[in-house]
Design a protein around this motif. Structure first.
Motif, PDB file in Angstrom:
ATOM      1  N   SER B 183       0.838  -1.215   0.000  1.00 41.49           N
ATOM      2  CA  SER B 183       0.000   0.000   0.000  1.00 41.49           C
ATOM      3  C   SER B 183       0.864   1.254   0.000  1.00 41.49           C
ATOM      4  O   SER B 183       0.583   2.226   0.698  1.00 41.49           O
ATOM      5  N   ASP B 184       1.920   1.220  -0.821  1.00 41.76           N
ATOM      6  CA  ASP B 184       2.846   2.349  -0.872  1.00 41.76           C
ATOM      7  C   ASP B 184       2.778   3.054  -2.228  1.00 41.76           C
ATOM      8  O   ASP B 184       3.667   3.829  -2.581  1.00 41.76           O
TER       9      ASP B 184
ATOM     10  N   MET D 195       0.639 -10.604   5.870  1.00 42.08           N
ATOM     11  CA  MET D 195      -0.170  -9.458   6.244  1.00 42.08           C
ATOM     12  C   MET D 195      -0.746  -9.731   7.621  1.00 42.08           C
ATOM     13  O   MET D 195      -0.895 -10.869   8.037  1.00 42.08           O
ATOM     14  N   ARG D 196      -1.058  -8.664   8.276  1.00 40.32           N
ATOM     15  CA  ARG D 196      -1.590  -8.785   9.615  1.00 40.32           C
ATOM     16  C   ARG D 196      -2.350  -7.516   9.900  1.00 40.32           C
ATOM     17  O   ARG D 196      -1.932  -6.447   9.495  1.00 40.32           O
ATOM     18  N   GLY D 197      -3.445  -7.621  10.596  1.00 38.27           N
ATOM     19  CA  GLY D 197      -4.224  -6.439  10.928  1.00 38.27           C
ATOM     20  C   GLY D 197      -3.611  -5.676  12.087  1.00 38.27           C
ATOM     21  O   GLY D 197      -2.622  -6.090  12.679  1.00 38.27           O
ATOM     22  N   TYR D 198      -4.219  -4.551  12.409  1.00 44.54           N
ATOM     23  CA  TYR D 198      -3.799  -3.794  13.597  1.00 44.54           C
ATOM     24  C   TYR D 198      -5.060  -3.337  14.320  1.00 44.54           C
ATOM     25  O   TYR D 198      -6.160  -3.470  13.797  1.00 44.54           O
ATOM     26  N   GLY D 232     -11.996 -28.345  18.997  1.00 40.24           N
ATOM     27  CA  GLY D 232     -12.873 -27.501  19.811  1.00 40.24           C
ATOM     28  C   GLY D 232     -13.597 -26.486  18.949  1.00 40.24           C
ATOM     29  O   GLY D 232     -13.354 -26.381  17.746  1.00 40.24           O
ATOM     30  N   GLY D 233     -14.494 -25.757  19.602  1.00 42.24           N
ATOM     31  CA  GLY D 233     -15.249 -24.741  18.884  1.00 42.24           C
ATOM     32  C   GLY D 233     -15.238 -23.444  19.662  1.00 42.24           C
ATOM     33  O   GLY D 233     -14.996 -23.436  20.882  1.00 42.24           O
ATOM     34  N   TYR D 234     -15.539 -22.331  18.960  1.00 40.12           N
ATOM     35  CA  TYR D 234     -15.508 -21.003  19.587  1.00 40.12           C
ATOM     36  C   TYR D 234     -16.525 -20.082  18.950  1.00 40.12           C
ATOM     37  O   TYR D 234     -16.755 -20.136  17.729  1.00 40.12           O
ATOM     38  N   TYR D 235     -17.071 -19.207  19.763  1.00 40.31           N
ATOM     39  CA  TYR D 235     -17.760 -18.007  19.299  1.00 40.31           C
ATOM     40  C   TYR D 235     -16.977 -16.817  19.821  1.00 40.31           C
ATOM     41  O   TYR D 235     -16.513 -16.843  20.958  1.00 40.31           O
ATOM     42  N   HIS D 236     -16.832 -15.762  18.990  1.00 46.06           N
ATOM     43  CA  HIS D 236     -16.316 -14.510  19.534  1.00 46.06           C
ATOM     44  C   HIS D 236     -16.637 -13.343  18.624  1.00 46.06           C
ATOM     45  O   HIS D 236     -16.958 -13.508  17.448  1.00 46.06           O
ATOM     46  N   ARG D 237     -16.614 -12.160  19.194  1.00 45.89           N
ATOM     47  CA  ARG D 237     -16.694 -10.924  18.421  1.00 45.89           C
ATOM     48  C   ARG D 237     -15.273 -10.461  18.153  1.00 45.89           C
ATOM     49  O   ARG D 237     -14.378 -10.654  18.985  1.00 45.89           O
ATOM     50  N   VAL D 238     -15.090  -9.814  17.005  1.00 44.99           N
ATOM     51  CA  VAL D 238     -13.725  -9.450  16.617  1.00 44.99           C
ATOM     52  C   VAL D 238     -13.743  -8.219  15.726  1.00 44.99           C
ATOM     53  O   VAL D 238     -14.671  -8.003  14.959  1.00 44.99           O
ATOM     54  N   ALA D 239     -12.744  -7.401  15.886  1.00 48.57           N
ATOM     55  CA  ALA D 239     -12.562  -6.245  15.012  1.00 48.57           C
ATOM     56  C   ALA D 239     -11.088  -6.102  14.698  1.00 48.57           C
ATOM     57  O   ALA D 239     -10.228  -6.535  15.477  1.00 48.57           O
ATOM     58  N   ALA D 240     -10.815  -5.490  13.552  1.00 45.58           N
ATOM     59  CA  ALA D 240      -9.428  -5.208  13.185  1.00 45.58           C
ATOM     60  C   ALA D 240      -9.433  -4.175  12.075  1.00 45.58           C
ATOM     61  O   ALA D 240     -10.445  -3.944  11.416  1.00 45.58           O
ATOM     62  N   SER D 241      -8.292  -3.547  11.903  1.00 43.27           N
ATOM     63  CA  SER D 241      -8.067  -2.690  10.746  1.00 43.27           C
ATOM     64  C   SER D 241      -6.915  -3.292   9.956  1.00 43.27           C
ATOM     65  O   SER D 241      -6.106  -4.051  10.487  1.00 43.27           O
ATOM     66  N   TRP D 242      -6.862  -2.963   8.678  1.00 45.15           N
ATOM     67  CA  TRP D 242      -5.829  -3.519   7.827  1.00 45.15           C
ATOM     68  C   TRP D 242      -5.353  -2.446   6.882  1.00 45.15           C
ATOM     69  O   TRP D 242      -6.134  -1.784   6.235  1.00 45.15           O
ATOM     70  N   LYS D 243      -4.050  -2.274   6.818  1.00 43.06           N
ATOM     71  CA  LYS D 243      -3.550  -1.264   5.899  1.00 43.06           C
ATOM     72  C   LYS D 243      -2.578  -1.809   4.870  1.00 43.06           C
ATOM     73  O   LYS D 243      -2.587  -1.389   3.733  1.00 43.06           O
ATOM     74  N   GLU D 244      -1.743  -2.746   5.267  1.00 40.85           N
ATOM     75  CA  GLU D 244      -0.670  -3.147   4.356  1.00 40.85           C
ATOM     76  C   GLU D 244      -0.099  -4.482   4.766  1.00 40.85           C
ATOM     77  O   GLU D 244      -0.276  -4.948   5.879  1.00 40.85           O
TER      78      GLU D 244
END
Lengths: 253, 253, 253, 253
Positions: B183-184, D195-198, D232-244
């Motif tokens: 993203s540059d 890549m990884r969110g922030y 196993g199993g899971y429920y969860h709420r999740v948020a993230a931002s992603w730029k690069e």
């Protein structure tokens, strides 16, 4: 008021094409889907037609033809036969369509319509990406509901034919039923009706070798008409108009 | 790995039908959609074709034809023309399709595909619910995206014609572009390519009177090619195969 | 037989959330949508609620909850009020849903359902991609049918509120109508009914500033209830169960 | 030009909820889906996460939130783990989404996205038509493609948990690949990226008993990761931002 805005007043005109598989199931399964008083056919009592159709339809001013989102729909439906009052009838116990106007029109005519995802190969006249209407032309079709495959079939054209089968050739014998809003077991409408189109036209009828597979899914019951033996397959173009039916008996009387 | 499982290896074969409106827009709007170095045509520089197409497509073993959910799709696309390196090219700046495999194939070929809801009237040979391929036959088509109407058109057939227009008749001049994951502002792929089908077949070409309406919506930009004057309309059947294109220049070089 | 396989026997249980805009239209337009014998309200006779709802629903064994394709649906519906037999009633003249089971349930209850594409913002508790249930939280919603936008609205939350409006707060006064299959102007079912849920639960009620836009389309008539002035907007969570209604009069008698 | 109009420039913000099943498959099947040079994990090498997610997403001005047709989407994706260059990575070999903007965003990030029909039960706080976030709460989810069921799962909540599993917890190791338009076996883009969110946020994490079923269909290959044993199993709420992200190696070099 109910569902009327979805449809103009009859007559309704239809032009389309059909892919049909006729097969035999256990006659007992057919019997369980007949209205009270109707009997199995003596000849081939377990015969079933599973038919895919790709339609354009319109009211009498044909205005929907120019806005095809409101004219085109596909459907897949099963047809069985029976004897009642000395006559032979066709009857549709299971049917899926992919538009709301077709669904409501079905309730008006006694077809127990649900929404489904319906696909059928179309014949072509140019290029390679499809079959020609000629010996060896191969077609496929699927119907899915609630994200599960309900049935699929394939056809290999054999030769021009005189008629596209014998199961869906009779006046329809349908129930029109809505329970009372009191949820007390009574009905507000409970009719045995018949209906038949007019100005029918059939063209390009071909017989075919056919294969069919029907699956049980959590929401769909078509599998009760399990295919035991394929009778034959057909492709044809078809048109008809429909204006009215006849109430044969009011079940509440 | 990316998107390959959606599609077999080329060649891909296509058979379908098209409804075309050719019209004039402000040439400045065309100019803004051309690749660097390309120029407006001298003759009719504002000519645009908006084309609806209903396809069956398949890989070289034609297996998708028997599973039509993976073969059939509809699309609507705009085509403009330009001059570049002494040649005349067609270019597609806007396009909507209704299947994922068609969307990915478009990215491979440089078509900037989005999903849309596309409907087009089909000609019939039996009954009343559609037009015949004859003078006066009337067709309609719509394309919607994100629940809004993007364009609609109607056609009234006039007479058999030699060709279905002059805008979409040239090799395509497309960009294939993916930004770098950094993203540059840099690109991982930035190509100017051309592609053309082979084994093309055209049949049943009709000219038509046409009307067109294009709307601005929050997500769609087709309205920048505002119709100022209709040139003409066409119906035709068409088939082609596609195997490969040519990279004309690597923009990153 | 008709549409019963799409739905289990009542009772049906519903849990969901709603976004409501209440506004004033010309009372004459409301009047034209009332059943025979019903009259406009004296207070605020042109009040309309346009409501978007996102539901999970299930029969009494709750089995659909585990197969959410058969449980979840969204709808958008208009509600008006009237006086009849000395009581105040709510009435739904226009409604769109996105599943077949919801459509058929509507016909059973007297809602004139059509299919539509319905979207509504959901509140969030983590991250940024949505509003919180707090002052300033912003929501949007759209409803489309036949590929055209029918209505859209936006809300900006103001403060917790006691109730989500006053228009949709009364027993429903609905018609259930199916014409006879004879197409002779007679009806097979023509009822004025009322229905009301039980075990209703309301939570997280917020008032909001709201904006609304309604469009005329070739197939949809919601525009007859043109918004002249917004009264207010609401977000809330809601649940109810439904088992039965009451036939108030049989119009055929 | 390619697919950019479908998406604003990054960053992109996401808020949603997830239902996860972690299970063991034959490690050999995992191995076959790894990029060149990567190795199976030593601990639990056959671990797979199949994750359903229901998202709202938006660009940095958050404008899509008010037009939810362009913000909301659902997805189902498989995640496997591997060792590469001394680090542990997550990798997504199969994924289905239900919107075009999500599909294109996936191609940008290296997710091999296809369109599917995805459904997942939502937790409720009022009424009966859904589970509460409490012990015994039951959820279901399905993913279908081309009209066939690809996978389904059910969860019964057990207790609040610290994390929603261990398979999808690492930086992603993805390929971004487009063949050259010459169809000559060369690539125009062939990258190994990470890549990884922030600004990640996780809430309402619950562990669950889970069941899973995966099916082979003509178009989908998820069945190669056959479930042999549920972890196993899971429920969860999740948020993230992603730029690069970061290009780890250019495979063409």
């Amino acid at each position: 008021m109910a569902a009327r805005p979805l449809l103009p007043e009859p007559p309704w005109h239809y032009s389309g094409e059909m892919l049909t598989v006729e097969y035999r199931t256990d006659p007992e399964r057919v019997s369980e889907l007949l209205p009270e008083g109707a009997a199995l056919m003596e000849d081939d009592p377990g015969a079933v037609a599973l038919i895919w159709a790709d339609w354009q339809s319109a009211g009498d001013d044909l205005s929907e033809v120019l806005d095809p989102v409101r004219s085109q729909y596909k459907e897949c439906f099963a047809v069985i036969r029976c004897r009642w009052e000395g006559e032979t009838w066709s009857r549709c116990p299971f049917i899926w369509v992919d538009k709301d106007f077709a669904m409501v029109r079905g309730y008006h005519q006694g077809y127990p319509k649900k929404l489904g995802e319906i696909w059928m190969t179309r014949p072509i006249t140019v290029g390679k990406a499809g079959p020609r209407l000629e010996p060896g032309g191969r077609f496929g079709a699927t119907v899915s509901a609630a994200g599960r495959l309900v049935a699929r079939a394939t056809w290999t054209l054999d030769a021009p034919a005189d008629s596209p089968g014998f199961v869906n050739a009779h006046p329809m014998l349908h129930n029109r039923y809505w329970p009372a809003i009191e949820s007390d077991g009574s009905a507000s409408m409970d009719e045995l009706v018949t209906m038949r189109g007019y100005d029918g036209e059939v063209a390009d009828v071909w017989s075919a070798e056919a294969e069919i597979e029907i699956r049980e899914t959590p929401s769909e019951e078509l599998y009760v008409l399990e295919p035991l033996e394929v009778i034959g397959g057909y492709y044809h173009r078809v048109a008809a108009s429909w204006k009215e039916g006849t109430t044969l008996r009011n079940e509440g009387d």
